[in-house]
Design a protein around this motif. Structure first.
Motif, PDB file in Angstrom:
ATOM      1  N   ILE A   1      -1.974   6.079  15.293  1.00 53.79           N
ATOM      2  CA  ILE A   1      -0.691   6.434  14.682  1.00 53.79           C
ATOM      3  C   ILE A   1      -0.818   6.483  13.157  1.00 53.79           C
ATOM      4  CG2 ILE A   1       0.831   5.636  16.551  1.00 53.79           C
ATOM      5  CD1 ILE A   1       1.307   3.099  15.086  1.00 53.79           C
ATOM      6  N   SER A   2      -1.708   5.665  12.588  1.00 54.47           N
ATOM      7  CA  SER A   2      -1.848   5.737  11.129  1.00 54.47           C
ATOM      8  C   SER A   2      -2.544   7.026  10.722  1.00 54.47           C
ATOM      9  CB  SER A   2      -2.577   4.511  10.579  1.00 54.47           C
ATOM     10  OG  SER A   2      -3.952   4.563  10.868  1.00 54.47           O
ATOM     11  N   LEU A   3      -3.461   7.500  11.568  1.00 56.01           N
ATOM     12  CA  LEU A   3      -4.117   8.775  11.275  1.00 56.01           C
ATOM     13  C   LEU A   3      -3.104   9.914  11.339  1.00 56.01           C
ATOM     14  CD1 LEU A   3      -7.356   8.154  13.323  1.00 56.01           C
ATOM     15  CD2 LEU A   3      -7.335   8.736  10.901  1.00 56.01           C
ATOM     16  N   LEU A   4      -2.277   9.882  12.371  1.00 51.51           N
ATOM     17  CA  LEU A   4      -1.279  10.946  12.498  1.00 51.51           C
ATOM     18  C   LEU A   4      -0.236  10.844  11.390  1.00 51.51           C
ATOM     19  CD1 LEU A   4      -0.259  13.355  14.096  1.00 51.51           C
ATOM     20  CD2 LEU A   4       1.001  11.812  15.577  1.00 51.51           C
ATOM     21  N   GLU A   5       0.104   9.616  11.031  1.00 50.63           N
ATOM     22  CA  GLU A   5       1.112   9.404   9.989  1.00 50.63           C
ATOM     23  C   GLU A   5       0.689  10.057   8.663  1.00 50.63           C
ATOM     24  OE1 GLU A   5       4.134   7.921  10.405  1.00 50.63           O
ATOM     25  OE2 GLU A   5       4.606   8.244   8.294  1.00 50.63           O
ATOM     26  N   VAL A   6      -0.616  10.017   8.361  1.00 55.18           N
ATOM     27  CA  VAL A   6      -1.098  10.644   7.129  1.00 55.18           C
ATOM     28  C   VAL A   6      -0.792  12.146   7.163  1.00 55.18           C
ATOM     29  CG1 VAL A   6      -3.149  11.241   5.784  1.00 55.18           C
ATOM     30  CG2 VAL A   6      -2.933   8.966   6.756  1.00 55.18           C
ATOM     31  N   CYS A   7      -1.131  12.787   8.285  1.00 52.79           N
ATOM     32  CA  CYS A   7      -0.883  14.235   8.391  1.00 52.79           C
ATOM     33  C   CYS A   7       0.621  14.523   8.379  1.00 52.79           C
ATOM     34  CB  CYS A   7      -1.492  14.799   9.681  1.00 52.79           C
ATOM     35  SG  CYS A   7      -3.235  14.462   9.886  1.00 52.79           S
ATOM     36  N   VAL A   8       1.372  13.720   9.123  1.00 53.73           N
ATOM     37  CA  VAL A   8       2.814  13.974   9.219  1.00 53.73           C
ATOM     38  C   VAL A   8       3.483  13.793   7.861  1.00 53.73           C
ATOM     39  CG1 VAL A   8       4.974  13.079  10.170  1.00 53.73           C
ATOM     40  CG2 VAL A   8       3.016  13.427  11.666  1.00 53.73           C
ATOM     41  N   SER A   9       3.096  12.728   7.133  1.00 57.75           N
ATOM     42  CA  SER A   9       3.772  12.488   5.856  1.00 57.75           C
ATOM     43  C   SER A   9       3.529  13.664   4.912  1.00 57.75           C
ATOM     44  CB  SER A   9       3.316  11.169   5.226  1.00 57.75           C
ATOM     45  OG  SER A   9       2.020  11.293   4.694  1.00 57.75           O
ATOM     46  N   TYR A  10       2.347  14.272   5.025  1.00 54.15           N
ATOM     47  CA  TYR A  10       2.061  15.436   4.196  1.00 54.15           C
ATOM     48  C   TYR A  10       2.948  16.619   4.602  1.00 54.15           C
ATOM     49  CZ  TYR A  10      -0.148  19.819   2.929  1.00 54.15           C
ATOM     50  OH  TYR A  10      -0.351  21.090   2.497  1.00 54.15           O
TER      51      TYR A  10
ATOM     52  N   VAL B   1      -2.374   0.387  -4.202  1.00 53.47           N
ATOM     53  CA  VAL B   1      -1.631   0.436  -5.466  1.00 53.47           C
ATOM     54  C   VAL B   1      -1.217   1.872  -5.796  1.00 53.47           C
ATOM     55  CG1 VAL B   1      -3.570   0.604  -7.099  1.00 53.47           C
ATOM     56  CG2 VAL B   1      -1.494  -0.532  -7.773  1.00 53.47           C
ATOM     57  N   LEU B   2      -2.090   2.818  -5.478  1.00 51.91           N
ATOM     58  CA  LEU B   2      -1.739   4.221  -5.732  1.00 51.91           C
ATOM     59  C   LEU B   2      -0.548   4.638  -4.853  1.00 51.91           C
ATOM     60  CD1 LEU B   2      -2.317   6.965  -7.037  1.00 51.91           C
ATOM     61  CD2 LEU B   2      -4.069   7.361  -5.311  1.00 51.91           C
ATOM     62  N   GLY B   3      -0.564   4.201  -3.615  1.00 50.29           N
ATOM     63  CA  GLY B   3       0.547   4.525  -2.716  1.00 50.29           C
ATOM     64  C   GLY B   3       1.843   3.888  -3.165  1.00 50.29           C
ATOM     65  N   ARG B   4       1.774   2.602  -3.509  1.00 48.76           N
ATOM     66  CA  ARG B   4       3.024   1.932  -3.848  1.00 48.76           C
ATOM     67  C   ARG B   4       3.592   2.456  -5.163  1.00 48.76           C
ATOM     68  NH1 ARG B   4       3.818  -4.258  -5.183  1.00 48.76           N
ATOM     69  NH2 ARG B   4       2.843  -3.466  -7.079  1.00 48.76           N
ATOM     70  N   LYS B   5       2.717   2.746  -6.113  1.00 46.90           N
ATOM     71  CA  LYS B   5       3.186   3.282  -7.390  1.00 46.90           C
ATOM     72  C   LYS B   5       3.961   4.583  -7.183  1.00 46.90           C
ATOM     73  CE  LYS B   5       3.423   4.318 -11.764  1.00 46.90           C
ATOM     74  NZ  LYS B   5       4.296   3.529 -12.641  1.00 46.90           N
ATOM     75  N   THR B   6       3.370   5.490  -6.406  1.00 50.83           N
ATOM     76  CA  THR B   6       3.939   6.836  -6.339  1.00 50.83           C
ATOM     77  C   THR B   6       4.940   6.997  -5.208  1.00 50.83           C
ATOM     78  OG1 THR B   6       2.108   7.523  -4.935  1.00 50.83           O
ATOM     79  CG2 THR B   6       1.844   7.855  -7.291  1.00 50.83           C
ATOM     80  N   GLN B   7       4.860   6.141  -4.192  1.00 46.59           N
ATOM     81  CA  GLN B   7       5.717   6.253  -3.009  1.00 46.59           C
ATOM     82  C   GLN B   7       5.629   7.642  -2.368  1.00 46.59           C
ATOM     83  OE1 GLN B   7       8.668   3.508  -2.595  1.00 46.59           O
ATOM     84  NE2 GLN B   7       6.927   2.449  -3.447  1.00 46.59           N
ATOM     85  N   LEU B   8       4.420   8.177  -2.355  1.00 50.42           N
ATOM     86  CA  LEU B   8       4.244   9.526  -1.811  1.00 50.42           C
ATOM     87  C   LEU B   8       3.077   9.602  -0.832  1.00 50.42           C
ATOM     88  CD1 LEU B   8       4.652  11.579  -5.106  1.00 50.42           C
ATOM     89  CD2 LEU B   8       6.193  11.679  -3.139  1.00 50.42           C
ATOM     90  N   ASN B   9       2.988  10.707  -0.114  1.00 48.45           N
ATOM     91  CA  ASN B   9       1.826  10.983   0.746  1.00 48.45           C
ATOM     92  C   ASN B   9       0.598  11.149  -0.159  1.00 48.45           C
ATOM     93  OD1 ASN B   9       1.061  14.060   0.402  1.00 48.45           O
ATOM     94  ND2 ASN B   9       3.263  13.874   0.214  1.00 48.45           N
TER      95      ASN B   9
END
Ligand code: PHE
Length: 450
Positions: A323-332, A72-80
């Motif tokens: 890929i989800s672990l890397l995606e967290v770093c990349v999105s940041y 919910v926090l992710g969808r609300k903010t649409q951010l890393n």
């Protein structure tokens, strides 16, 4: 999976192409080496069925609550993760930042194990498993060139997939590979259970003996729930941030932990009865799956065939997690440091490789180097999954329950009242009081005891 076509998305960030795509990706993040490799050895090391029971209780008590909180926090903010926390309260960016550090640490050693899987695929294809499987495993992890090269290859594959913007491919393959993995686990568990002498293992796995339960085991179970469900470090915040506004979040938050826990349970059923039947040590540690399964395959008709396909499926499950672990770093890096996605992938890939080197070598060449009594590999795992992830979960609860406010969060959960969420008051109580209190109690009793 994530659609990065800027024309389809005004915010330029990409979005899941379908609901099923999201569920598969999130379940793909959750189901990985945590279930297949780590779970059985933790059960073996921490007293069997009693550990399993505590694990299930923690999934029910904490897993669903935190999963919904992150999505919910992710969808609300649409951010890393960092941006997500900060956009709601300027002072809370650190909580997201901590998650990014955690995912970096995890991926650095996760890819070392991913590399072992690669090495095992080659070994099973060439039929090298006929001998002493303990010696085969120990020789591999104590090596230098091979494990490092495989660690590199695994990271390279991860970077390549994330680099390409995570397009349709994985979603398509997941639809086939996840059910195949599932089918394989069922077949293998039947093989394991029917081995002569397996009943002792079944008893160990399913009949709780609470005298075996230590506080360390409970902390390990807590850490494992976080690790296996990809919680407490922002992966689900990130995946939630690519969700369209009309998804049913409560439903997803139940389905994902259910799939994940069932796969973990099955892989315990594959490994543990076989451990007893074939005379291995249940408390063997990180090598348990690598030592036991090849010996099981050796006892099956078409073992080479089954073994090779199985390790390929494990590799796939590991990649959808990495890929989800890397995606967290990349999105940041993309959102906050404004570096192009492709550069971000390459730079992070190189750094991750380097940080993973001591983890890999700590099982052989650097065996004697201990920090706080642990070799580097164990230390990285301990810091990330036993310390940082529960802290990340605690911060998430405090943030959602008290800073953002559970009422506001619930408004987003129910899409402003559009979808029904029968357990809403239960969830509020859980995220504000129950979960933080459990984390604090488990965490501090264990740390002060050890
Ligand atoms: N849940 C993954 C597994 O079980 C590991 C993971 C942890 C992935 C944290 C993403 C974030 O293998």
């Amino acid at each position: 999976m994530i659609n990065n076509n800027p024309h389809n998305n005004p915010e330029n960030r990409g979005q899941w192409s379908s609901k099923l795509g999201f569920i598969l990706a999130a379940a793909g993040s959750a189901v990985g080496l945590g279930n297949l490799w780590k779970f059985p050895y933790l059960v073996g090391k921490n007293g069997g069925a009693a550990f399993l029971l505590v694990y299930i209780l923690i999934v029910i008590g904490l897993g669903f609550t935190l999963m919904l909180g992150e999505l919910v926090l992710g969808r609300k903010t649409q951010l890393n993760p960092l941006g997500a926390y900060r956009s709601i309260n300027k002072k809370w960016g650190f909580a997201g930042g901590l998650g990014i550090v955690t995912s970096f640490i995890i991926l650095s050693y996760y890819s070392v194990i991913g590399g072992w899987i690669l090495a095992y695929i080659i070994r099973s294809l060439t039929g090298a498993f006929s001998g002493d499987t303990v010696a085969i495993f120990e020789e591999l992890i104590a090596g230098v060139q091979e494990p490092l090269f495989m660690h590199f290859l695994f990271l390279f594959a991860t970077v390549l997939i994330v680099y390409a913007g995570v397009s349709g491919g994985i979603e398509k393959y997941s639809k086939i590979l996840m059910p195949t993995l599932f089918g394989f686990l069922i077949i293998l568990s039947i093989r394991g259970i029917t081995l002569p002498g397996a009943s002792k293992g079944l008893e160990f796995y399913l009949k709780p003996d609470f005298t075996q339960l230590t506080t360390t085991a409970i902390l390990a179970a807590l850490g494992q729930v976080f690790f296996s469900l990809s919680l407490g470090m922002g992966a689900m915040i990130t995946y939630g941030s690519y969700l369209p506004k009309d998804t049913n979040l409560p439903k997803s938050s139940v389905i994902i932990p259910l799939i994940d826990s069932f796969i973990a349970f099955l892989s315990g059923l594959v490994v543990l009865p076989a451990v007893f039947a074939l005379g291995f040590e249940a408390g063997e540690g990180p090598g348990l799956m690598f030592i036991t399964l090849p010996a099981v395959f050796a006892k099956m008709p078409f073992g080479i065939f089954f073994g090779s396909i199985f390790f390929i499926l494990v590799l796939f499950a590991a990649l959808t997690s990495s890929i989800s672990l890397l995606e967290v770093c990349v999105s940041y890096v993309v959102d906050e440091l404004k570096i192009r996605r492709r550069y971000a992938c390459i730079i992070l890939g190189i750094l991750l490789f380097l940080v993973g080197v001591p983890s890999s070598l700590s099982l052989g060449l650097l065996k004697g180097v201990k920090i706080f009594g642990m070799v580097f590999f164990d230390l990285a795992d301990f810091i990330a999954s036993t310390i940082l992830m529960p802290i990340g979960g605690l911060l998430l609860c405090i943030f959602i329950g008290w800073i953002w406010g559970s009422k506001k969060a619930l408004k987003e959960v129910t899409n402003n009242g559009e979808i029904k969420f029968a357990a809403s008051s239960l969830w509020e109580i859980a995220i504000k009081y129950v979960v933080p209190i459990i984390i604090i109690i488990v965490f501090f009793t264990t740390l002060t005891n050890s």
